[in-house]
Scaffold this motif. Structure first.
Motif, mmCIF file in Angstrom:
data_model
loop_
_atom_site.group_PDB
_atom_site.id
_atom_site.type_symbol
_atom_site.label_atom_id
_atom_site.label_comp_id
_atom_site.label_asym_id
_atom_site.label_seq_id
_atom_site.Cartn_x
_atom_site.Cartn_y
_atom_site.Cartn_z
ATOM 1 N N VAL A 105 0.841 -1.198 0.000
ATOM 2 C CA VAL A 105 0.000 0.000 0.000
ATOM 3 C C VAL A 105 0.877 1.249 0.000
ATOM 4 C CG1 VAL A 105 -1.694 1.336 1.316
ATOM 5 C CG2 VAL A 105 -1.961 -1.150 1.085
ATOM 6 N N MET A 106 1.931 1.235 0.822
ATOM 7 C CA MET A 106 2.827 2.387 0.881
ATOM 8 C C MET A 106 3.600 2.567 -0.432
ATOM 9 S SD MET A 106 2.419 4.012 3.632
ATOM 10 C CE MET A 106 1.105 3.642 4.801
ATOM 11 N N SER A 108 2.533 1.707 -3.407
ATOM 12 C CA SER A 108 1.565 2.237 -4.370
ATOM 13 C C SER A 108 1.285 3.711 -4.122
ATOM 14 C CB SER A 108 0.255 1.442 -4.294
ATOM 15 O OG SER A 108 0.446 0.105 -4.696
ATOM 16 N N ARG A 109 1.196 4.086 -2.859
ATOM 17 C CA ARG A 109 0.926 5.487 -2.516
ATOM 18 C C ARG A 109 2.082 6.382 -2.960
ATOM 19 N NH1 ARG A 109 -1.090 6.080 3.470
ATOM 20 N NH2 ARG A 109 -2.697 4.763 2.508
ATOM 21 N N LEU A 110 3.303 5.924 -2.716
ATOM 22 C CA LEU A 110 4.468 6.722 -3.103
ATOM 23 C C LEU A 110 4.582 6.783 -4.633
ATOM 24 C CD1 LEU A 110 6.883 8.347 -2.152
ATOM 25 C CD2 LEU A 110 8.185 6.218 -1.980
ATOM 26 N N ALA A 112 2.176 6.659 -6.793
ATOM 27 C CA ALA A 112 1.144 7.561 -7.308
ATOM 28 C C ALA A 112 1.568 9.023 -7.180
ATOM 29 C CB ALA A 112 -0.174 7.319 -6.575
ATOM 30 N N LEU A 113 2.214 9.363 -6.080
ATOM 31 C CA LEU A 113 2.669 10.740 -5.893
ATOM 32 C C LEU A 113 3.786 11.086 -6.877
ATOM 33 C CD1 LEU A 113 2.699 10.929 -1.991
ATOM 34 C CD2 LEU A 113 1.173 12.181 -3.529
ATOM 35 N N SER A 148 6.629 5.212 6.327
ATOM 36 C CA SER A 148 5.301 5.419 5.745
ATOM 37 C C SER A 148 5.348 6.672 4.885
ATOM 38 C CB SER A 148 4.245 5.546 6.850
ATOM 39 O OG SER A 148 4.562 6.610 7.719
ATOM 40 N N VAL A 149 4.309 6.875 4.105
ATOM 41 C CA VAL A 149 4.300 7.981 3.150
ATOM 42 C C VAL A 149 3.549 9.169 3.738
ATOM 43 C CG1 VAL A 149 3.593 8.725 0.852
ATOM 44 C CG2 VAL A 149 4.463 6.405 1.209
ATOM 45 N N ILE A 151 2.371 12.628 2.737
ATOM 46 C CA ILE A 151 2.157 13.308 1.461
ATOM 47 C C ILE A 151 2.879 14.650 1.413
ATOM 48 C CG2 ILE A 151 0.416 14.362 -0.040
ATOM 49 C CD1 ILE A 151 -1.521 12.182 0.858
#
Length: 201
Positions: A105-106, A108-110, A112-113, A148-149, A151
């Motif tokens: 999940v982390m 994927s989140r990073l 995407a940013l 963790s990400v 934002i």
């Protein structure tokens, strides 16, 4: 390999494989992101070394240094060695590194940013990451390491540290494509030159 790419990487899957996928590295919210920068000598300019020459680095998360003449096409890779992506950060790119066992999940989140912020990016797994901070962004001279990400931390780093380096505004595409998974797209709201960084964030 006939093209001698094994001088930088022997093709071992250890660089991109999580051998315990049921036990991903834990996300540690109390572990804050750390940004560190290396002092780059005034007038420093990295040298290009052909594949016949070995290139060795003193740091695990190297932020500048000599590298190969042909830089990777911007985008995401199954794996790309630092002898290649260091050329990209000379051209102003952001490199996203993640441990193969990092929380998906982390990752994927990073991802995407990064992809929403800048076309000039490289994304690759890297098994030598700190297990407490298995995510990192690398720019010319600086790194951001994370568990963790956050934002705001990520966007701030990309806006402040991308497009740096001796050829930071050089937008030309790379030539190296070994293990390329997905070529980078232009960030929505920007252009091929990355005139706007993180335009919608």
């Amino acid at each position: 390999m006939a093209n001698n790419l094994d001088r930088d990487w022997d093709g071992s899957p250890v660089n991109y494989t999580c051998y315990n996928p049921q036990l991903p590295l834990p996300v540690l919210p109390h572990i804050k992101s750390i940004e560190t920068c290396d002092p780059i000598p005034d007038g420093y300019y990295p040298q290009h070394h052909c594949i016949a020459e070995q290139i060795v680095y003193n740091e695990t998360l190297t932020t500048y240094g000599d590298h190969r003449p042909l830089w990777p096409v911007f985008g995401e890779y199954k794996f790309v060695p630092k002898q290649r992506w260091l050329h990209n950060i000379e051209h102003g790119a952001i490199v996203m590194l993640y441990h193969p066992c990092a929380n998906k999940v982390m990752v994927s989140r990073l991802r995407a940013l990064v992809t929403s912020c800048i076309r000039k990016h490289i994304i690759t797994p890297y098994n030598l990451m700190d297990r407490e901070r298995p995510l990192a962004l690398i720019a010319w001279g600086c790194r951001l390491t994370m568990s963790s990400v956050n934002i705001n931390d990520v966007i701030s780093f990309i806006k402040r540290k991308s497009m740096k380096g001796p050829e930071g505004t050089y937008e030309k595409e790379g030539q190296y494509t070994h293990m390329l998974v997905k070529k980078a797209d232009i960030a929505d709201g920007s252009d091929f030159k990355d005139s706007k960084i993180c335009p919608n964030l």
